[in-house]
Structures are given as C-alpha cells and as structure tokens.
Design a protein around this motif. Structure first.
Motif, PDB file in Angstrom:
ATOM      1  N   THR A 182       4.909   2.343  94.561  1.00  0.00           N
ATOM      2  CA  THR A 182       4.403   1.733  95.793  1.00  0.00           C
ATOM      3  C   THR A 182       4.168   0.241  95.596  1.00  0.00           C
ATOM      4  O   THR A 182       4.543  -0.584  96.439  1.00  0.00           O
ATOM      5  N   ALA A 183       3.531  -0.128  94.479  1.00  0.00           N
ATOM      6  CA  ALA A 183       3.323  -1.550  94.199  1.00  0.00           C
ATOM      7  C   ALA A 183       4.659  -2.273  94.065  1.00  0.00           C
ATOM      8  O   ALA A 183       4.825  -3.408  94.554  1.00  0.00           O
ATOM      9  N   PHE A 184       5.606  -1.628  93.411  1.00  0.00           N
ATOM     10  CA  PHE A 184       6.948  -2.195  93.226  1.00  0.00           C
ATOM     11  C   PHE A 184       7.590  -2.509  94.576  1.00  0.00           C
ATOM     12  O   PHE A 184       8.129  -3.600  94.795  1.00  0.00           O
ATOM     13  N   VAL A 185       7.530  -1.546  95.491  1.00  0.00           N
ATOM     14  CA  VAL A 185       8.162  -1.724  96.806  1.00  0.00           C
ATOM     15  C   VAL A 185       7.418  -2.765  97.642  1.00  0.00           C
ATOM     16  O   VAL A 185       8.032  -3.629  98.283  1.00  0.00           O
ATOM     17  N   LEU A 186       6.087  -2.709  97.635  1.00  0.00           N
ATOM     18  CA  LEU A 186       5.318  -3.630  98.462  1.00  0.00           C
ATOM     19  C   LEU A 186       5.419  -5.074  97.961  1.00  0.00           C
ATOM     20  O   LEU A 186       5.579  -6.010  98.753  1.00  0.00           O
ATOM     21  N   TYR A 187       5.322  -5.259  96.650  1.00  0.00           N
ATOM     22  CA  TYR A 187       5.468  -6.613  96.131  1.00  0.00           C
ATOM     23  C   TYR A 187       6.889  -7.127  96.348  1.00  0.00           C
ATOM     24  O   TYR A 187       7.095  -8.295  96.690  1.00  0.00           O
ATOM     25  N   GLY A 188       7.869  -6.252  96.159  1.00  0.00           N
ATOM     26  CA  GLY A 188       9.245  -6.645  96.464  1.00  0.00           C
ATOM     27  C   GLY A 188       9.403  -7.001  97.930  1.00  0.00           C
ATOM     28  O   GLY A 188      10.192  -7.878  98.298  1.00  0.00           O
ATOM     29  N   GLY A 189       8.638  -6.326  98.779  1.00  0.00           N
ATOM     30  CA  GLY A 189       8.680  -6.617 100.203  1.00  0.00           C
ATOM     31  C   GLY A 189       8.182  -8.005 100.541  1.00  0.00           C
ATOM     32  O   GLY A 189       8.560  -8.580 101.569  1.00  0.00           O
ATOM     33  N   ILE A 190       7.338  -8.574  99.687  1.00  0.00           N
ATOM     34  CA  ILE A 190       6.880  -9.944  99.902  1.00  0.00           C
ATOM     35  C   ILE A 190       8.068 -10.902  99.828  1.00  0.00           C
ATOM     36  O   ILE A 190       8.159 -11.873 100.596  1.00  0.00           O
ATOM     37  N   LEU A 191       9.005 -10.624  98.928  1.00  0.00           N
ATOM     38  CA  LEU A 191      10.202 -11.458  98.844  1.00  0.00           C
ATOM     39  C   LEU A 191      10.984 -11.394 100.147  1.00  0.00           C
ATOM     40  O   LEU A 191      11.507 -12.421 100.623  1.00  0.00           O
ATOM     41  N   ASP A 192      11.091 -10.201 100.718  1.00  0.00           N
ATOM     42  CA  ASP A 192      11.778 -10.059 102.000  1.00  0.00           C
ATOM     43  C   ASP A 192      11.034 -10.823 103.095  1.00  0.00           C
ATOM     44  O   ASP A 192      11.653 -11.450 103.963  1.00  0.00           O
ATOM     45  N   ALA A 193       9.696 -10.754 103.052  1.00  0.00           N
ATOM     46  CA  ALA A 193       8.893 -11.460 104.057  1.00  0.00           C
ATOM     47  C   ALA A 193       9.071 -12.974 103.926  1.00  0.00           C
ATOM     48  O   ALA A 193       9.152 -13.690 104.933  1.00  0.00           O
ATOM     49  N   VAL A 194       9.137 -13.463 102.690  1.00  0.00           N
ATOM     50  CA  VAL A 194       9.355 -14.892 102.464  1.00  0.00           C
ATOM     51  C   VAL A 194      10.713 -15.312 103.039  1.00  0.00           C
ATOM     52  O   VAL A 194      10.826 -16.331 103.732  1.00  0.00           O
ATOM     53  N   ALA A 195      11.742 -14.522 102.736  1.00  0.00           N
ATOM     54  CA  ALA A 195      13.078 -14.827 103.266  1.00  0.00           C
ATOM     55  C   ALA A 195      13.078 -14.790 104.793  1.00  0.00           C
ATOM     56  O   ALA A 195      13.739 -15.597 105.456  1.00  0.00           O
ATOM     57  N   GLY A 196      12.308 -13.847 105.355  1.00  0.00           N
ATOM     58  CA  GLY A 196      12.242 -13.710 106.805  1.00  0.00           C
ATOM     59  C   GLY A 196      11.630 -14.916 107.494  1.00  0.00           C
ATOM     60  O   GLY A 196      11.901 -15.169 108.680  1.00  0.00           O
ATOM     61  N   THR A 197      10.794 -15.675 106.776  1.00  0.00           N
ATOM     62  CA  THR A 197      10.205 -16.879 107.355  1.00  0.00           C
ATOM     63  C   THR A 197      11.086 -18.100 107.141  1.00  0.00           C
ATOM     64  O   THR A 197      10.702 -19.218 107.521  1.00  0.00           O
ATOM     65  N   GLY A 198      12.250 -17.894 106.531  1.00  0.00           N
ATOM     66  CA  GLY A 198      13.094 -19.040 106.196  1.00  0.00           C
ATOM     67  C   GLY A 198      12.549 -19.818 105.014  1.00  0.00           C
ATOM     68  O   GLY A 198      12.779 -21.012 104.881  1.00  0.00           O
ATOM     69  N   TYR A 199      11.837 -19.120 104.133  1.00  0.00           N
ATOM     70  CA  TYR A 199      11.245 -19.709 102.924  1.00  0.00           C
ATOM     71  C   TYR A 199      10.244 -20.821 103.280  1.00  0.00           C
ATOM     72  O   TYR A 199      10.159 -21.853 102.607  1.00  0.00           O
TER      73      TYR A 199
END
Length: 340
Positions: free
Chosen positions: A261-278
C-alpha cells in the motif's frame, strides 16, 4: 484502539505506553500516507513502526522546521542532546524524550542494529551545513543515512520469509525511493530552507541552476528547462521503485499489504506530480482521496486474506489434543508422518 495496539505489542507501564502514544500521534499528524499503510499491519507491530517514525520525525523537525527561529548552532546542539539521550536509552537507561523511550524499547524488542540510528543522525547533521549535492552519487551517499537505514530499521518489525540479509537491499532501496519522491514533491519547500536536493549536474544538463528555481518559485511560472529536469529526476525515482519491488514478496505475508500500500501510494505521488505538469515549485502534489481510499481498500482485502491464511496455518501446526494411537503393523510409516 491505541490501548489495543499497545496490549497486543506487550507494552507495559504508563510512561512507556505514553511514549508510544506520542509517537503514534506524530505519525498520524505528519505522515498521512505512512500512517494509513501502518494501519494494515497487525496491531502488535504498529507501535514499533510508530516509534521508528516518531523518532525520525522528531530529529527531522529539529533540522527542518520552517517555524523555528533557531539557527544552525542551536539546532546542532539540539541534535547533540537527542543523540546523547538516545545513547542512554539504547544502553538500557531511560530516555528523557518520549520518542527516545519508545525507540529504545523497540530497538531492544526487535534487535535493531544501533548503527542504523547513528547513520541516520549523521545524515541529519549534514543537513545543517550541506545545501546541495553535486551528483546523484553524492545524493545517494547522503540517503544511506537519511532513507536507506529507515528501511533497514523497519525490516525486523515487518518480518521476512527469507534470511533478513537477502531482504535488506530491497528494504533500503524502498526507503530511498520514498525519500526521492519526497524530494521531488517538496522542491519548493526545500528551496525555502535553502536546500536543493536535485543533483547539480542533472540540473545543469537541462540549463537549470538555483537562481532559475528561485525565479520560478517567486513568480509562479514554470520554465520548460525546469520541467525537463524534474521529469528526469522522476525517472530516477521510478527506477528506484522498480529495484525495490521484488523485496515485497520477501516479507512476512501479513506485512506485505502494508508495504504494498505504501509502495502504491508513494508511487502515486509521482503520478500526481506529473499530473500538475511538474509544478512542484508552486504547490505540493497529493494523491486524490478517492485513489487513496481505493488503494487502502485493496490493502484491507489483502491483509484480511493474509491474516486468515496465517490463522489457518497456525491451527494446522497445533498438535492434536488427543495423542495419536500407537502405530500398528497395519499403519505405514508414511501414514504416521501425515497424522503427526
């Protein structure tokens, strides 16, 4: 719920229970993703993870708190006091700080190598004077103490199905992956503290320097050069997750849902960062609540299945209440082995 966890962990004594409770409060307040994942551990293991987090958070706050007016010398003295307090606690004494009392107790219970704590505090001290890293290799060297050892501290609490040494490189790398994620998410906040964790050579390769980062931070603008540098740093971070991933299957099955769960959620932060256009220089990216809830629900299903399997395995391992009848000539040796 806290009392149930402490009872399950065998934590006795009002002072020690209060110390663990303090660590749990720190985890709940400051580490939302981490705390959510910890809820998927068995109750008896949660206090130890809270203790490890609480101590790390306490030390980190001495170094990093933006609210503090203390200068580097005062912060260094505060770290020295914490280090001395920890040494007393690990030697069997009573730590002055609640986080130290809980940590020392956890270290004794799980036989955690004391060198991991020394390496962590050394990394915290370097943050008082080091404000940038020339290369990714230099950054990785720093992260041994600031991140890799956190994974190594937690590993004995999680348990493994393989020799611990086999799982240690993966645990260390996952700690690094998590911290790299934090570095990417917190570029703006770290810049306010005077620090840049993105390696200088990576930035320079894209025509970026500290002055440009400050300009973007101040104006709210996103420069293409900066976005490309951040994207490359995200790629390095994703590579760390890939290297760490095989270690999840080496953990005790009842602990895997927590780390997955931590692996997926922390990895999801990378997706969220990309989603904001960095746009990390302007705002902190976060995993949407719906996504967090779905990942947590999946973790709950997995942990329920793992605990059920563990209970069934435990029942099968319990000797029968009535001793088996003596073997007769008609019963084969193989049949005898099966009933015992």
């Amino acid at each position: 719920m806290t009392a149930r966890e402490l009872d399950a962990a065998g934590v006795a004594g009002a002072e020690l229970r209060a110390a663990y409770t303090r660590c749990r409060e720190l985890n709940a307040r400051h580490g939302r993703t981490y705390f959510l994942a910890t809820r998927l551990l068995t109750p008896g293991r949660r206090p130890a993870v809270h203790a490890l987090y609480g101590f790390a958070r306490w030390a980190d706050d001495i170094v990093d708190s933006l609210d503090s007016t203390a200068g580097p010398h005062a912060r260094a003295r505060a770290l020295d006091r914490l280090d001395a307090d920890l040494a007393r606690g690990l030697a069997g004494g009573t730590g002055a700080e609640p986080v130290v009392r809980a940590l020392a107790d956890t270290a004794r219970r799980y036989a955690i190598d004391h060198h991991h704590f020394a390496d962590f505090l050394a990394a915290m001290r370097s943050d008082l004077t080091t404000v940038s890293y020339a290369t990714y290799t230099d950054l990785r060297r720093y992260m041994h103490g600031s991140a890799a050892v956190i994974g190594l501290q937690i590993l004995p609490v999680l348990g493994t199905v393989a020799p611990r040494r086999q799982a240690e490189p993966y645990a260390a790398e996952l700690g690094v992956a998590f911290q790299l994620t934090n570095f990417l998410r917190d570029v703006g906040e770290d810049l306010d503290r005077g620090r840049v964790y993105l390696p200088e050579d990576l930035l320079a390769a894209h025509g970026v320097d500290r002055a440009l980062l400050r300009h973007c931070r101040a104006t709210g603008r996103s420069e293409p050069h900066v976005v490309r540098a951040l994207r490359e740093f995200a790629s390095l971070t994703r590579a760390a997750y890939r290297r760490a991933a095989p270690g999840i299957d080496l953990l005790d099955p009842v602990s895997r849902p927590c780390i997955r769960t931590a692996f997926v959620l922390y990895g999801g932060i990378l997706d969220a960062v990309a989603g904001t256009g960095y746009a990390v220089l302007h705002r902190r990216a976060a995993v949407p609540r719906r996504r967090r809830a779905l990942v947590a629900a999946d973790g709950l299903v997995r942990v329920t299945a793992a605990r059920t399997a563990a209970r069934l395995a435990g029942r099968r391992a319990v000797p029968p209440a009535v001793p088996p009848a003596p073997r007769t000539a008609a019963r084969s040796p193989r049949g005898h082995e099966e009933v015992t």
